[in-house]
Design a protein around this motif. Structure first.
Motif, short mmCIF file in Angstrom:
data_model
loop_
_atom_site.label_atom_id
_atom_site.label_comp_id
_atom_site.label_asym_id
_atom_site.label_seq_id
_atom_site.Cartn_x
_atom_site.Cartn_y
_atom_site.Cartn_z
N PRO A 190 0.39 -0.86 -0.22
CA PRO A 190 0.13 -0.17 0.03
C PRO A 190 0.73 1.45 -0.49
N ASP A 191 1.95 0.96 0.14
CA ASP A 191 2.83 2.59 0.17
C ASP A 191 3.14 2.15 -1.20
N THR A 192 3.95 1.69 -1.89
CA THR A 192 4.51 2.26 -3.50
C THR A 192 2.81 1.64 -4.61
N TRP A 193 2.09 1.16 -3.78
CA TRP A 193 0.54 0.63 -4.73
C TRP A 193 1.23 -0.40 -5.74
N ALA A 194 2.25 -1.12 -5.38
CA ALA A 194 2.98 -2.38 -6.07
C ALA A 194 1.89 -3.89 -5.58
N HIS A 195 1.76 -4.13 -7.19
CA HIS A 195 0.83 -5.31 -6.46
C HIS A 195 1.27 -6.45 -7.59
N TYR A 196 2.20 -7.83 -6.41
CA TYR A 196 2.47 -8.82 -7.21
C TYR A 196 1.89 -10.24 -6.45
N THR A 197 1.24 -10.61 -6.89
CA THR A 197 0.33 -12.39 -6.74
C THR A 197 1.75 -13.37 -6.98
N TYR A 198 1.89 -13.73 -5.66
CA TYR A 198 3.16 -14.26 -5.24
C TYR A 198 2.78 -15.91 -5.83
N GLU A 199 1.41 -16.77 -5.71
CA GLU A 199 1.02 -17.39 -5.65
C GLU A 199 0.26 -18.00 -6.33
N PRO A 200 -0.63 -19.30 -7.64
CA PRO A 200 -1.00 -19.03 -8.17
C PRO A 200 -2.65 -19.01 -7.16
N ALA A 201 -3.36 -17.94 -8.41
CA ALA A 201 -4.06 -17.85 -7.46
C ALA A 201 -5.61 -17.52 -8.95
N PRO B 136 -20.11 8.21 -8.40
CA PRO B 136 -19.27 6.89 -7.16
C PRO B 136 -18.23 6.84 -7.08
N ASN B 137 -17.32 7.34 -7.86
CA ASN B 137 -15.68 6.69 -8.22
C ASN B 137 -15.04 8.06 -7.48
N HIS B 138 -15.39 9.00 -6.85
CA HIS B 138 -13.74 9.47 -6.52
C HIS B 138 -13.72 8.88 -4.96
N LEU B 139 -12.93 8.43 -5.03
CA LEU B 139 -11.96 7.93 -3.74
C LEU B 139 -10.47 8.10 -3.94
N ASP B 140 -9.85 8.25 -2.99
CA ASP B 140 -8.09 8.45 -3.24
C ASP B 140 -7.28 7.19 -3.74
N TRP B 141 -7.42 6.07 -3.92
CA TRP B 141 -7.37 4.96 -4.30
C TRP B 141 -5.70 5.28 -5.51
N GLY B 142 -4.35 4.28 -5.41
CA GLY B 142 -3.44 4.13 -6.19
C GLY B 142 -3.00 4.95 -5.91
N ILE B 143 -1.88 5.23 -7.15
CA ILE B 143 -0.54 5.87 -6.80
C ILE B 143 -1.12 7.48 -6.38
N GLU B 144 -0.58 8.50 -6.00
CA GLU B 144 -0.86 9.39 -5.77
C GLU B 144 -2.55 10.06 -5.39
N GLY B 145 -3.40 8.50 -5.56
CA GLY B 145 -4.66 8.79 -6.03
C GLY B 145 -4.94 9.15 -7.26
N SER B 146 -4.66 8.08 -7.92
CA SER B 146 -5.16 8.74 -9.86
C SER B 146 -5.57 7.38 -10.06
N GLY B 147 -5.92 6.24 -9.39
CA GLY B 147 -6.70 4.88 -9.71
C GLY B 147 -5.83 4.53 -10.37
N TYR B 148 -4.25 4.25 -10.50
CA TYR B 148 -3.36 3.87 -11.10
C TYR B 148 -2.50 2.93 -10.06
N PHE B 149 -2.46 1.77 -10.65
CA PHE B 149 -1.21 0.69 -10.22
C PHE B 149 -0.10 0.17 -10.30
N TYR B 150 0.97 -0.08 -10.29
CA TYR B 150 2.02 -1.47 -10.14
C TYR B 150 1.83 -2.76 -10.91
N LEU B 151 1.62 -3.28 -11.31
CA LEU B 151 1.50 -4.91 -11.67
C LEU B 151 2.35 -5.77 -12.25
#
Length: 226
Positions: free
Chosen positions: A80-91, A137-152
């Motif tokens: 949650p600090d870098t908004w970097a996502h990595y699913t490290y196992e089969p899911a 209803p899409n006003h939410l401070d989510w993602g990198i600097e609240g942009s709605g984007y993240f790293y995968l």
């Protein structure tokens, strides 16, 4: 509510010209005992990049750490600090997002400590969970600097159902009552191949309620040049 009035359910303002069903970087090999081993497919990463270079975003499914915005699971797939996502196992995938870019040099150290990918590199992904500058209803401070984007991570083990779309936008705003006859309103989640020595055929049958001009016919195949 996302409900549409019945009169609007079959309206269409742009033509879908082509879809590109893409390979995915996350593949698995199964041994004789049924155990699965993750294998990274670099060619799939290249194929997605090629679509982005052509100006098309890539739709994917993946296992999102958060079932709702603001919720972090025990697995801690996302940092949650870098908004970097990595699913490290089969899911199994539980969410759909859009890849809009990439960064080959994005450091593996940005992902959750103790669960970092085998190499650098990440997709730049747009989510649908809102941003700080979006309206309700899409006003939410989510993602990198609240942009709605993240790293995968390129090495995320849950990436599946990769597809890009090509639209003809030349007719936008020029047709008042254009619609498509179709049974499926979402892309296919899977495709299967049937083979036989005999001639095979299939059909979608529609009954026109009035005179209609058919301008485009589209279909989906399981392999190129079918």
């Amino acid at each position: 509510t996302w409900k549409l009035d019945e009169s609007m359910r079959y309206q269409q303002v742009i033509d879908l010209e082509e879809t590109y069903v893409l390979p995915v970087p996350a593949t698995f090999e199964t041994d004789d005992e049924g155990n699965m081993t993750y294998v990274y497919n670099a060619d799939a990463t290249t194929a997605i990049k090629e679509q982005l270079m052509e100006g098309r975003a890539a739709s994917i499914a993946f296992c999102a750490d958060q079932s709702m915005p603001g919720q972090i699971t025990e697995q801690q797939y996302i940092n949650p600090d870098t908004w970097a996502h990595y699913t490290y196992e089969p899911a199994s995938a539980n969410h759909a997002v859009t890849i809009v870019g990439w960064d080959d040099s994005y450091s593996a150290s940005n992902f959750t400590e103790g669960h970092q990918p085998e190499g650098n590199g990440a997709w730049i992904v747009q989510n649908s969970w809102g941003s700080s500058d979006a309206e309700f209803p899409n006003h939410l401070d989510w993602g990198i600097e609240g942009s709605g984007y993240f790293y995968l991570s390129y090495y995320d083990q849950s990436i599946s159902i990769a597809e890009a779309f090509d639209y003809n936008t030349a007719g936008v705003g020029t047709r008042d009552s254009y619609y498509a006859n179709q049974y499926d309103y979402m892309p296919s989640s899977a495709a299967f191949t049937e083979t036989d020595d005999a001639k095979m055929s299939t059909a979608n049958i529609f009954t026109a309620e009035a005179d209609q001009v058919v301008t485009t016919l589209t279909c989906e195949t399981t392999s190129p040049n079918s």
